[in-house]
Design an enzyme around this catalytic site. Structure first.
Site, PDB file in Angstrom:
ATOM      1  N   HIS A  32      -9.440   7.521  -4.720  1.00  0.00           N
ATOM      2  CA  HIS A  32      -8.314   8.443  -4.929  1.00  0.00           C
ATOM      3  C   HIS A  32      -8.927   9.739  -5.454  1.00  0.00           C
ATOM      4  O   HIS A  32      -9.089   9.909  -6.663  1.00  0.00           O
ATOM      5  CB  HIS A  32      -7.338   7.892  -5.970  1.00  0.00           C
ATOM      6  CG  HIS A  32      -6.772   6.535  -5.680  1.00  0.00           C
ATOM      7  ND1 HIS A  32      -5.530   6.354  -5.118  1.00  0.00           N
ATOM      8  CD2 HIS A  32      -7.264   5.286  -5.875  1.00  0.00           C
ATOM      9  CE1 HIS A  32      -5.275   5.053  -4.991  1.00  0.00           C
ATOM     10  NE2 HIS A  32      -6.323   4.380  -5.445  1.00  0.00           N
ATOM     11  N   PHE A  33      -9.309  10.617  -4.519  1.00  0.00           N
ATOM     12  CA  PHE A  33     -10.017  11.823  -4.978  1.00  0.00           C
ATOM     13  C   PHE A  33      -9.095  12.879  -5.558  1.00  0.00           C
ATOM     14  O   PHE A  33      -9.554  13.840  -6.141  1.00  0.00           O
ATOM     15  CB  PHE A  33     -10.881  12.405  -3.860  1.00  0.00           C
ATOM     16  CG  PHE A  33     -12.255  11.776  -3.777  1.00  0.00           C
ATOM     17  CD1 PHE A  33     -12.675  10.869  -4.723  1.00  0.00           C
ATOM     18  CD2 PHE A  33     -13.110  12.094  -2.745  1.00  0.00           C
ATOM     19  CE1 PHE A  33     -13.928  10.276  -4.661  1.00  0.00           C
ATOM     20  CE2 PHE A  33     -14.374  11.523  -2.668  1.00  0.00           C
ATOM     21  CZ  PHE A  33     -14.782  10.619  -3.619  1.00  0.00           C
ATOM     22  N   HIS A  47     -11.862   2.834  -0.504  1.00  0.00           N
ATOM     23  CA  HIS A  47     -10.759   2.898  -1.476  1.00  0.00           C
ATOM     24  C   HIS A  47     -11.081   3.860  -2.619  1.00  0.00           C
ATOM     25  O   HIS A  47     -11.552   3.451  -3.675  1.00  0.00           O
ATOM     26  CB  HIS A  47     -10.498   1.484  -2.017  1.00  0.00           C
ATOM     27  CG  HIS A  47      -9.233   1.363  -2.797  1.00  0.00           C
ATOM     28  ND1 HIS A  47      -8.591   0.152  -2.977  1.00  0.00           N
ATOM     29  CD2 HIS A  47      -8.494   2.276  -3.455  1.00  0.00           C
ATOM     30  CE1 HIS A  47      -7.513   0.340  -3.714  1.00  0.00           C
ATOM     31  NE2 HIS A  47      -7.441   1.624  -4.024  1.00  0.00           N
ATOM     32  N   ASP A  88     -11.768   1.661  -5.839  1.00  0.00           N
ATOM     33  CA  ASP A  88     -10.486   2.109  -6.394  1.00  0.00           C
ATOM     34  C   ASP A  88     -10.700   3.267  -7.381  1.00  0.00           C
ATOM     35  O   ASP A  88     -10.007   3.376  -8.394  1.00  0.00           O
ATOM     36  CB  ASP A  88      -9.737   0.950  -7.058  1.00  0.00           C
ATOM     37  CG  ASP A  88      -8.255   1.236  -7.240  1.00  0.00           C
ATOM     38  OD1 ASP A  88      -7.773   2.287  -6.759  1.00  0.00           O
ATOM     39  OD2 ASP A  88      -7.576   0.407  -7.869  1.00  0.00           O
TER      40      ASP A  88
HETATM   41  O1  DOR Z   1      -4.808   1.918 -11.406  1.00  0.00           O
HETATM   42  C1  DOR Z   1      -4.508   2.462 -10.347  1.00  0.00           C
HETATM   43  N1  DOR Z   1      -4.692   3.773 -10.176  1.00  0.00           N
HETATM   44  N2  DOR Z   1      -3.981   1.723  -9.368  1.00  0.00           N
HETATM   45  C2  DOR Z   1      -3.472   2.297  -8.265  1.00  0.00           C
HETATM   46  O2  DOR Z   1      -2.947   1.596  -7.432  1.00  0.00           O
HETATM   47  C3  DOR Z   1      -3.497   3.753  -8.094  1.00  0.00           C
HETATM   48  C4  DOR Z   1      -4.555   4.364  -8.893  1.00  0.00           C
HETATM   49  C5  DOR Z   1      -4.421   5.859  -9.016  1.00  0.00           C
HETATM   50  O3  DOR Z   1      -4.206   6.509  -7.997  1.00  0.00           O
HETATM   51  O4  DOR Z   1      -4.534   6.398 -10.123  1.00  0.00           O
HETATM   52 ZN    ZN Z   2      -6.251   2.349  -5.460  1.00  0.00          ZN
HETATM   53 ZN    ZN Z   3      -4.013  -0.117  -5.717  1.00  0.00          ZN
END
Ligand code: DOR
Ligand code: ZN
Ligand code: ZN
Length: 439
Positions: free
Chosen positions: A61-62, A59, A302
């Protein structure tokens, strides 16, 4: 001749520990045991050291190719491997949102050109792409590691309504990863707080949003059984719904370190703004209880690396998300030192379970035939995590000041030494796409 032999380390798996040598050839583990290893290009002694599989963070988000200040595959993967994460799975809500075969190919090419870590790629769910998501995530040779569903709006453009969610349950079978906050509940709280700043971000997205979403997932999984991985559980309310069906339905859970280490008592301002939100202290403790009781399957960071400039905006404008891919190992191995969790359990959460749930059959174990993704480290005194140790391009971490274990002494990815004690020593390695084998 072997490429690498790691001698006399204490190998940890979910089942226990043993002292053995590991021999590596062509990026794979080819022998484990105690017969004299024979010649090798490189031999290291791991006497008195722990040896564990490279961590898999399913999990991250690059984010943002081409943005000068934001994370990209190069900076993000450097941060990852410095902290012992040798495989990452990237979420679809970044640029480009990964919904089509074309998007997938584009992201794959970026990662192949820039990533030091091996990588999986999630395909996002949208009303428009049920067939394409199925084609990417299913079949004999699926490319995507799973289908990611946003049940509640978060950072980025992806969101599915209930009718679309039902269609995905009806028409797809691949692993579904879910951001489980119910949009209708979130909408209600938007109205409650309209024009005002809530006391905490948690007050704007409280536990009922998460509870409603997992309750819906349980209903749908019962009607249309298929594997569902609930991302970043953060409330006891979710476990009230999930615990009774644990084992009976194919639903697994992920927790993120920020929900284990941070609570609304940490005054981080917008740097602590994340979805689902950082919760009150009682919920943070409930996540540790859930982890101890075996209700959590994986730890995912995350990693959502927004810049200091973005976080300096007003509360309403500042994006949600925080970096975290490089602090999983320091935090969790630090927790081992503090007696809060066992190292065997950490190996399950960060390597074995993600490999099993995602069907990464070459990863997650120190065994013959597996990829030589290997971490070597000694038990050391805990240190305070500092911003100077951050390799993520954003240059900050919500965990600065926490007492953590040092980053691993040696990180091997596919048999190559890529990081030593938090520094990258091989910038040239390029990761490969990791795809699931579905049984
Ligand atoms: O806080 C978050 N940031 N929750 C998410 O579901 C997406 C993530 C992001 O991509 O910045
Ligand atoms: Zn996420
Ligand atoms: Zn999320």
């Amino acid at each position: 001749m072997y490429d690498l032999v790691i001698e006399d380390g204490t190998l940890i798996s979910g089942k226990g520990r043993r002292v053995a040598d590991i021999c590596v050839e062509d990026g794979k583990i080819v022998y484990i045991g105690s017969r004299p290893a024979g010649p090798a290009r490189q031999k290291i002694s791991a006497i008195g050291r722990f040896v564990v599989p490279g961590f898999i963070d399913t999990h991250v988000h690059f984010r943002d190719p081409g943005h000068p200040a934001k994370e990209d595959w190069h900076s993000g993967s450097r941060a990852a491997v410095s902290g012992g994460v040798t495989t990452v799975c990237d979420m679809p809500n970044t640029r480009p949102p990964t919904l089509t075969r074309g998007d997938f190919a584009e992201k794959r090419a970026l990662a192949e050109a820039r990533s030091l870590a091996d990588f999986g790629i999630w395909v996002g769910a949208a009303a428009s792409n049920v067939d394409e998501a199925r084609a990417l995530a299913e079949g004999d040779a699926p490319l995507a590691c799973g289908i990611k569903v946003f049940m509640g709006a978060s950072t980025g453009p992806l969101l599915v309504d209930d009718a679309t969610l039902v269609r995905f349950f009806e028409q797809t079978r691949a692993l579904m990863g879910v951001h489980a906050e119910d949009e209708r509940v979130l909408e209600r709280y938007r109205e409650v707080w309209a024009g005002r700043t809530p006391p905490t971000h948690h007050d704007s997205r409280p536990a009922d949003a998460a509870r409603a979403a997992v309750a819906r997932l349980v209903e749908l999984t019962r009607a249309y059984p298929r594997p569902v991985h609930v991302c970043h559980v953060s409330t006891s309310a979710e476990f009230e719904v999930l615990e009774p069906v644990r084992g009976a339905l194919p639903i697994t859970t992920e927790v993120s370190p920020h929900h284990l280490w941070l609570s609304t008592e940490n005054d981080l301002g917008n740097f602590g703004k994340v979805n689902p939100p950082i919760r009150p202290e009682v919920e943070r403790r409930a996540m540790w209880a859930a982890l101890k009781r075996g209700l959590i399957d994986t730890v995912g960071s995350d990693h959502a690396p927004h810049t200091r400039e973005e976080k300096a905006l007003d509360y309403a404008q500042a994006p949600s998300g925080m970096p975290g891919v490089e602090t999983i190992f320091p935090l969790l191995v630090g927790a081992v030192k503090q007696g809060r969790v066992g190292l065997e359990r950490v190996v399950q959460l960060c390597a074995e379970n993600p490999a099993r749930i995602f069907g990464f059959t070459d990863k997650g174990h120190l065994d013959v035939g597996f990829d030589a993704d290997i971490l070597v480290f000694a038990e050391k005194e805990l240190v305070r995590f500092t911003a100077a140790q951050v390799l993520s391009r954003v240059g900050w971490s919500p965990f600065v000041g926490q007492k953590v274990a040092p980053k691993p002494e040696r990180v091997y990815a596919g048999g190559r030494l890529v990081a030593e004690s938090g520094s990258i020593v091989d910038e040239a390695r390029r990761g490969r796409l990791v795809t699931p084998t579905r049984s």
